[in-house]
Motif scaffolding. Structure first.
Motif, PDB file in Angstrom:
ATOM      1  N   CYS A 150       5.549  -2.929   2.177  1.00 51.84           N
ATOM      2  CA  CYS A 150       5.136  -4.317   2.352  1.00 51.84           C
ATOM      3  C   CYS A 150       6.228  -5.120   3.053  1.00 51.84           C
ATOM      4  CB  CYS A 150       4.801  -4.917   0.984  1.00 51.84           C
ATOM      5  SG  CYS A 150       4.173  -6.597   1.041  1.00 51.84           S
ATOM      6  N   GLY A 174       0.445  -0.938   1.961  1.00 49.81           N
ATOM      7  CA  GLY A 174       1.505  -1.909   2.213  1.00 49.81           C
ATOM      8  C   GLY A 174       1.124  -2.918   3.282  1.00 49.81           C
ATOM      9  N   VAL A 201       5.480   0.834  -2.881  1.00 47.27           N
ATOM     10  CA  VAL A 201       4.692  -0.123  -2.104  1.00 47.27           C
ATOM     11  C   VAL A 201       5.544  -1.276  -1.577  1.00 47.27           C
ATOM     12  CG1 VAL A 201       2.706  -1.681  -2.142  1.00 47.27           C
ATOM     13  CG2 VAL A 201       2.622   0.476  -3.409  1.00 47.27           C
ATOM     14  N   SER A 202       6.512  -1.744  -2.374  1.00 43.11           N
ATOM     15  CA  SER A 202       7.299  -2.906  -1.960  1.00 43.11           C
ATOM     16  C   SER A 202       8.050  -2.698  -0.649  1.00 43.11           C
ATOM     17  CB  SER A 202       8.276  -3.314  -3.076  1.00 43.11           C
ATOM     18  OG  SER A 202       7.573  -3.718  -4.222  1.00 43.11           O
TER      19      SER A 202
END
Length: 352
Positions: free
Chosen positions: A201, A85, A197-198
């Protein structure tokens, strides 16, 4: 039989066309939004994308149950997902920032460096082995990018540095995905990737947003049209699905080859839509890059063929067995022992 083959070919080309169309649309959409619409906030735009993707991933996995989660512990999440991320956030931030200074066509030209950067990252992190032939090919691609830069009419050094650093982060991210996720049996489909992952991130993007964009963003708020930003987020989500379908129904190699065609199309679309100047030296340098990328893809294809034949030989009787002669017959001259052939290269990493 012929009908089945024809149907498979038509289906493969359909996925290629869909991916190319969506990818081109997203890139031009982002360029317009950041450079021409009065919204020069790449970090804020990326945070919006990650917020939207996180919400979609949560709804699809936790609410609708369309895909199972990996049920990671907090420790596993911090060790495996968070580093990815961090790199993903840096890559998206800097690559979107580059749109403020560089033309779409030149940005696409610099992306030719991705195979070499992934290869170098793999060597540093231990997933690749150094091969002189592969390294020489990467130097060829790098030389082509240098020629492109020399021929760029509106080159801005700040934008170039941002784009190159973004590519380095993206190469490291792809290598870490291979090490931290795929090698441990945790390969993710698009929805799982959005779910895991979002959010990581998004969290990492909060730091540069506070340090770089928060003051001008809130001091002089930009004009924001919800319909435009929703359409932009949906386009980015559609691209994620298109990539998954393309690789799932064809191969990563097909995507690489189609990517070269897409990049040439983007160069001319950028010229037609944004009137970005393209010089002959630009085109010559990019043709040089494409030659290197083509050789790289050919080496990968030959390596895959060699491995498949070796596996077939082992299954049919092992070394010296009845399958050995057939495999030897199918291999090109000199490939059986790796002498005088690019088959000796062990690079499998690039997902550029």
């Amino acid at each position: 039989m012929k009908g089945e083959v024809l149907g498979a070919i038509i289906k493969a080309y359909t996925f290629v066309v869909i991916w190319m169309a969506v990818s081109i649309s997203v890139i031009l959409f982002n360029k317009w939004l950041l450079a021409y619409s009065g919204f020069p906030f790449p970090i804020a735009l990326t945070m919006w994308h990650m917020s939207f993707c996180s919400a979609v991933g949560f709804i699809c996995i936790r609410v609708l149950g369309l895909v199972k989660s990996h049920n990671m512990s907090t420790k596993d999440y911090m060790q495996r997902v968070m580093p990815i991320g961090v790199l993903y956030a840096a890559s998206l931030w800097l690559s979107n920032s580059a749109y403020l200074y560089l033309s779409v066509s030149f940005i696409q030209m610099t992306k030719s460096l991705m195979p070499g950067l992934v290869y170098a990252s793999g060597i540093l992190l231990g997933t690749e082995q150094y091969q002189c032939s592969s390294a020489a090919n990467m130097v060829l691609i790098a030389f082509g990018v240098v020629v492109c830069a020399l021929g760029e009419a509106n080159l801005v050094i700040k934008g170039l540095v941002q784009q190159l650093v973004a590519l380095v982060f993206e190469a490291a991210r792809l290598t870490l995905v291979q090490i931290l996720m795929n090698a441990r049996g945790l390969a993710m489909n698009p929805l799982q990737s959005l779910y895991y992952v979002s959010p990581a991130c998004l969290l990492c993007l909060c730091v540069p947003f506070v340090l770089v964009e928060a003051r001008p963003f809130f001091t002089e708020p930009p004009v924001m049209y919800p319909s435009v930003f929703i359409a932009n987020a949906l386009a980015a989500f559609a691209l994620n699905l298109a990539v998954f379908l393309l690789i799932g129904k064809t191969s990563a190699l097909t995507m690489n080859i189609a990517g070269v065609i897409k990049d040439w199309m983007l160069i001319f679309f950028s010229y037609a839509v944004f009137h970005a100047p393209v010089t002959r030296l630009n085109l010559f340098g990019y043709a040089f890059c494409c030659t290197g990328v083509g050789i790289y893809n050919w080496q990968k294809l030959q390596l895959l063929k060699k491995k498949a034949l070796q596996k077939q030989r082992e299954e049919l009787g092992g070394k010296g067995g009845p399958g050995d002669a057939e495999a030897q017959r199918l291999l090109p001259n000199g490939a059986s022992n790796g002498v005088g052939s690019p088959h000796g290269a062990k690079s499998e990493a690039s997902k550029a």
